[in-house]
Scaffold this active site. Structure first.
Site, PDB file in Angstrom:
ATOM      1  CG  ASP A 139      -0.092  -0.330   2.493  1.00  9.03           C
ATOM      2  OD1 ASP A 139       1.119  -0.043   2.498  1.00  9.03           O
ATOM      3  OD2 ASP A 139      -0.667  -0.862   3.462  1.00  9.03           O
ATOM      4  CG  HIS A 173       7.237   3.689  10.384  1.00 11.31           C
ATOM      5  ND1 HIS A 173       6.452   3.925   9.289  1.00 11.31           N
ATOM      6  CD2 HIS A 173       7.204   2.361  10.571  1.00 11.31           C
ATOM      7  CE1 HIS A 173       5.979   2.772   8.833  1.00 11.31           C
ATOM      8  NE2 HIS A 173       6.413   1.810   9.603  1.00 11.31           N
ATOM      9  NE  ARG A 175       3.810   9.395   5.038  1.00 13.87           N
ATOM     10  CZ  ARG A 175       4.562  10.319   4.455  1.00 13.87           C
ATOM     11  NH1 ARG A 175       4.242  11.591   4.530  1.00 13.87           N
ATOM     12  NH2 ARG A 175       5.628   9.978   3.784  1.00 13.87           N
ATOM     13  CG  HIS A 199      11.136   5.002   9.503  1.00 15.43           C
ATOM     14  ND1 HIS A 199      11.337   6.065   8.667  1.00 15.43           N
ATOM     15  CD2 HIS A 199      10.439   4.089   8.781  1.00 15.43           C
ATOM     16  CE1 HIS A 199      10.790   5.806   7.493  1.00 15.43           C
ATOM     17  NE2 HIS A 199      10.235   4.611   7.537  1.00 15.43           N
TER      18      HIS A 199
END
Ligand code: UD1
Ligand code: UDP
Length: 367
Positions: free
Chosen positions: A99, A204, A206, A237
């Site tokens: 994705d 990590h 968003r 990350h």
């Protein structure tokens, strides 16, 4: 028979980890497939770390990563770049995974070129367009574009059939192939204290940037200070929105190791060594049950409810007090932790790549 050209398009660490077994499987059958690999370079160092470890040769590397890149610019550049590679390669099928924006750009570029799209890890749904963002919408769009859908589970297949997809095969997730073929004997962690239990952390997403991630870091600090035999390892990350708060809040905290991303073999060895994992990663939710590990999931939604039902993963969000309470309670209750941390295989048996190759051979022969 003339071999069919298959073009893999991807750009991030987890896609490389999950597609490596599929690339290897197709490469083994040169009579059926000519394999080409196009990386967008959505990730740079983290992608190279995986590609180099697995020995994956890039036929095209668009090298698109920018520091702190935004979605639109990257997506537009990837679409244009992949479109050119497709024109030059003339594949029968383009394979994308999952994705990410690279996967969406790969699928859309293929569709515009009239090339069939095969989607690995198809059919995951959180049911919430805003989380994970933008991945939930990326994967729905890929499902619309794809012709062949390789679902990791029956539930993923059911989502796709409900949405009108027709060629859907349950293969398992090739991340389990990769995990089960990864040998970690000989990986040692001299810097870790053998008398302490290891809490392994990744994070990590968003939708957690800002307050969520800060709250996770504060919880880690609380846990390091309050649980007497604990040691925390957090491979961070490289996204600057992750690096900045993690390094600011956890710098100098005793028994906390904030480190750069580690290669896959080292990470799997860390998972083996861990007592408990805190993560918001998709891949880690899939790997932990197969390793017999427990995960507290730092998210409010998941597209992998199979892991919750299996019992290895418990979804707790990103709130500081809740994380401290949930992790503290599990670490104080070894029986409950052991109940969660059993070996289970909700995401496949390690033969996904072979099934994917079989389906592709069959469909291409039939055309
Ligand atoms: C991306 C995917 C996400 C996936 C994650 C895996 C999208 C929208 N997001 O998110 O689905 O779960 O990868 O890790 O596709 N950076 C580096 N070096 C690297 C990698 C990243 O410096 O090797 C930094 C760069 O500043 C880059 C930033 O991280 O701009 C963000 O990278 P990006 O791929 O846009 O987003 P991720 O958060 O990694
Ligand atoms: N991983 C790794 N090194 C690390 C952290 C994670 O190799 O330092 C692996 C992990 O085992 C999993 C994948 O990377 O297979 C997850 O990647 P990430 O968390 O970047 O993305 P997500 O799975 O959330 O899409």
């Amino acid at each position: 028979m003339v071999p069919s050209t298959i073009l893999f398009v991807f750009g991030t660490r987890p896609e490389a980890i999950k597609l490596a077994p599929v690339i290897e499987e197709l490469r083994r059958d040169a009579e059926s497939f000519t394999v080409r690999v196009c990386v967008t370079g959505q990730h740079r160092e983290m992608l190279a770390q995986a590609l180099d470890l697995f020995g994956i040769i890039r036929d095209a590397d668009l090298g698109l990563m920018q520091p702190d890149q935004e979605l639109t610019g990257f997506a537009a550049a990837a679409l244009t770049g992949v479109g050119r590679v497709i024109a030059a390669t003339a594949p029968r099928v383009v394979i994308v995974q999952g994705d990410t924006t690279s996967a969406l750009a790969g699928a859309l570029a293929a569709f515009y070129a009239g090339v069939d799209v095969a989607h690995v890890e198809a059919g995951l749904r959180s049911g919430d367009r805003s989380a994970p963002w933008p991945e939930e919408v990326n994967r729905r769009m890929i499902s619309v574009l794809a012709r062949y859908h390789f679902a990791p589970t029956e539930e993923a297949r059911a989502h796709l059939l409900r949405e009108g997809a027709t060629d859907v095969v349950v293969t398992g997730n090739p991340v389990i192939d990769m995990l089960l073929s990864t040998r970690t004997e000989g990986v040692a962690f001299p810097e870790l204290d053998p008398a302490r239990r290891l809490l392994l952390v990744t994070g990590h997403r968003r939708e957690s940037f800002g307050e969520g991630l800060e709250s996770v870091c504060l919880a880690l600090r609380d846990l390091a200070e309050s649980v007497p035999d604990l040691e925390i390892v957090y491979p961070v990350h490289l996204n600057p929105h992750v690096q900045e708060p993690v390094r600011r809040i956890l710098a100098g905290v005793e028994h906390v190791h904030v480190i750069d991303p580690v290669d896959y073999v080292t990470f799997v060895a860390l998972m083996h060594r861990s007592t408990l994992i805190l993560s918001d990663s998709g891949g880690v939710q899939e790997e932990a049950p197969a390793l017999g590990k427990a995960v507290l999931l730092l998210r409010d939604t998941t597209e992998r409810p199979e892991a919750l039902r299996a019992g290895n993963v418990r979804m707790i969000g990103t709130q500081r007090e809740r994380i401290v309470a949930e992790a503290g309670a599990l670490l104080r209750d070894p029986a409950r932790l052991a109940e969660m941390a059993q070996v289970r295989f909700p995401f496949g048996d390690g033969h996904a790549a072979r099934r994917i190759a079989e389906v592709l051979r069959d469909r291409l022969r039939g055309q």
